[in-house]
Write a protein that holds these residues in place. Structure first.
Motif, short mmCIF file in Angstrom:
data_model
loop_
_atom_site.label_atom_id
_atom_site.label_comp_id
_atom_site.label_asym_id
_atom_site.label_seq_id
_atom_site.Cartn_x
_atom_site.Cartn_y
_atom_site.Cartn_z
N ARG A 125 0.86 -1.18 0.00
CA ARG A 125 0.00 0.00 0.00
C ARG A 125 0.89 1.23 0.00
O ARG A 125 2.01 1.19 0.50
CB ARG A 125 -0.90 0.05 1.24
CG ARG A 125 -1.91 -1.06 1.37
CD ARG A 125 -2.59 -0.96 2.72
NE ARG A 125 -3.53 -2.04 2.96
CZ ARG A 125 -4.02 -2.32 4.17
NH1 ARG A 125 -3.64 -1.60 5.23
NH2 ARG A 125 -4.87 -3.31 4.33
N ALA A 169 -6.69 5.65 -6.64
CA ALA A 169 -7.48 4.64 -5.93
C ALA A 169 -8.31 3.81 -6.91
O ALA A 169 -8.48 2.59 -6.71
CB ALA A 169 -8.38 5.31 -4.91
N ASP A 180 -7.70 -0.66 -3.11
CA ASP A 180 -7.21 -1.27 -1.88
C ASP A 180 -5.69 -1.22 -1.75
O ASP A 180 -5.10 -1.98 -0.97
CB ASP A 180 -7.70 -2.72 -1.74
CG ASP A 180 -9.21 -2.81 -1.66
OD1 ASP A 180 -9.80 -1.93 -1.01
OD2 ASP A 180 -9.79 -3.72 -2.27
N VAL A 224 -3.85 4.49 0.68
CA VAL A 224 -4.30 4.84 2.03
C VAL A 224 -4.25 6.35 2.17
O VAL A 224 -3.25 6.99 1.83
CB VAL A 224 -3.40 4.18 3.10
CG1 VAL A 224 -3.84 4.59 4.51
CG2 VAL A 224 -3.44 2.66 2.97
N ASP A 283 -15.04 9.37 0.45
CA ASP A 283 -15.83 8.25 1.00
C ASP A 283 -16.20 7.23 -0.06
O ASP A 283 -16.34 6.05 0.23
CB ASP A 283 -17.08 8.78 1.70
CG ASP A 283 -17.45 7.91 2.88
OD1 ASP A 283 -16.54 7.42 3.57
OD2 ASP A 283 -18.65 7.70 3.11
N PRO A 294 -12.24 3.60 -3.57
CA PRO A 294 -11.87 2.27 -3.06
C PRO A 294 -10.52 2.30 -2.32
O PRO A 294 -9.55 1.65 -2.72
CB PRO A 294 -11.80 1.42 -4.33
CG PRO A 294 -11.42 2.37 -5.40
CD PRO A 294 -12.06 3.68 -5.05
N LEU A 295 -10.46 3.09 -1.25
CA LEU A 295 -9.24 3.18 -0.46
C LEU A 295 -9.06 1.94 0.39
O LEU A 295 -10.02 1.26 0.77
CB LEU A 295 -9.31 4.40 0.47
CG LEU A 295 -9.42 5.78 -0.18
CD1 LEU A 295 -9.63 6.84 0.91
CD2 LEU A 295 -8.20 6.11 -1.01
N GLY A 339 -7.77 2.23 3.36
CA GLY A 339 -8.01 2.69 4.73
C GLY A 339 -7.61 4.14 4.89
O GLY A 339 -7.19 4.80 3.93
N VAL A 340 -7.76 4.63 6.11
CA VAL A 340 -7.41 6.01 6.45
C VAL A 340 -6.57 5.98 7.72
O VAL A 340 -7.00 5.43 8.74
CB VAL A 340 -8.67 6.88 6.69
CG1 VAL A 340 -8.26 8.29 7.09
CG2 VAL A 340 -9.56 6.91 5.46
N THR A 343 -16.32 8.34 8.15
CA THR A 343 -15.87 7.59 6.98
C THR A 343 -16.31 6.14 7.06
O THR A 343 -16.45 5.58 8.16
CB THR A 343 -14.32 7.66 6.84
OG1 THR A 343 -13.93 6.90 5.69
CG2 THR A 343 -13.62 7.10 8.07
N ARG A 344 -16.52 5.55 5.90
CA ARG A 344 -16.84 4.12 5.85
C ARG A 344 -15.59 3.27 5.76
O ARG A 344 -15.64 2.06 5.87
CB ARG A 344 -17.74 3.82 4.64
CG ARG A 344 -17.05 4.01 3.29
CD ARG A 344 -17.94 3.64 2.13
NE ARG A 344 -17.25 3.75 0.85
CZ ARG A 344 -16.45 2.83 0.34
NH1 ARG A 344 -16.22 1.70 1.00
NH2 ARG A 344 -15.87 3.02 -0.83
N HIS A 345 -14.44 3.93 5.55
CA HIS A 345 -13.19 3.20 5.38
C HIS A 345 -12.62 2.78 6.74
O HIS A 345 -12.84 3.44 7.75
CB HIS A 345 -12.16 4.06 4.64
CG HIS A 345 -12.56 4.42 3.25
ND1 HIS A 345 -12.75 3.47 2.27
CD2 HIS A 345 -12.81 5.62 2.66
CE1 HIS A 345 -13.09 4.06 1.14
NE2 HIS A 345 -13.12 5.37 1.36
#
Length: 248
Positions: free
Chosen positions: A99, A117, A122, A125, A156, A159-160, A162-163, A189-191
């Motif tokens: 990543r 992204a 995925d 980040v 949001d 397709p990350l 994560g954060v 965030t949903r991540h």
């Protein structure tokens, strides 16, 4: 919760920073490559590397050392440190980084990060660095007028992987308060959110395990100073079906 044992590199050496000050590194006299191998042998599933010379725009090139770490680690490497151009991000993905972490470029050129992204799902980040409630960029040196919550909302749908949320004050301030800051941003965030700078000992790992929205934590200084062992941190981070803590 995933534990990300961390190596921060400056001038080819393992270091730690206090409150993000690049001018005041604590130097650890250990071999970076052997340290990476040790993380894998201890059971880590990921590790994190930050190229602080890349953050600072220094002339020192840690590239060959980072390539060696990636080859030797035996586990995926999450790499951060001054990634502000598409070419450099894609170069390191091609070199085997699992990543790549992007902070300043996400504020300066969000369309670039959204496109990266899209083509590398995925593997990108987003990094959010906070100091006294403000969003910081350019190696924690400049305050942005944007709110951290707005930046999270802007990405949001991407397709990350994560954060990473860092509260730069966490070296000196109350640990529960810092976890509260990070947990509050996790609500926006949903991540998966990876906390950074909150672990000083085993109890901090245990607390993070009960915070909703936090999927991992980056641990550096506490490992090198032996305030917590990686083996203990990994055990404490195992899934637990107990209640989750709430921070107001």
């Amino acid at each position: 919760m995933i534990i990300y044992p961390t190596i921060e590199l400056m001038g080819g050496k393992c270091v730690s920073l206090t409150r993000g000050r690049l001018s005041e590194p604590s130097i650890w006299h250990v071999d970076p490559v052997e340290t990476a191998r040790g993380f894998a042998q201890a059971g880590a599933s990921w590790m994190h590397v930050t190229d602080l010379d890349g953050v600072a725009g220094s002339d020192h090139d840690n590239g060959p050392l980072i390539e060696e770490i990636i080859r030797a680690a035996g586990i995926p490497v999450q790499l951060g440190g001054g990634f502000r151009a598409r070419e450099r991000v894609e170069q390191w993905i091609d070199k085997g980084a699992g990543r790549v972490v992007i902070g300043t470029a996400a504020i300066r050129d969000p369309s670039l990060v959204l496109e990266l992204a899209k083509y590398h799902p995925d593997q990108i980040v987003l990094a959010i660095d906070i100091f006294q409630g403000q969003l910081m960029t350019h190696g924690w040196q400049e305050a942005s007028a944007m709110r951290p919550e707005d930046v999270l909302s802007a990405f949001d749908g991407a397709p990350l992987a994560g954060v990473i949320v860092t509260d730069i004050d966490s070296d000196i301030m109350d640990g529960d308060g810092q976890i509260g800051v990070i947990a509050g941003l996790a609500d926006h965030t949903r991540h998966p959110v990876i906390a950074r700078g909150t672990v000083r000992g085993p109890d901090d790992v245990s607390r993070l395990n009960y915070v909703p929205g936090i999927a991992g934590t980056i641990i550096g200084r506490a490992l090198f100073s032996r305030d917590v062992t990686l083996e203990d941190a990994l055990k404490l981070a195992r899934p637990d079906t107990g209640a989750k803590a709430e921070f107001i």
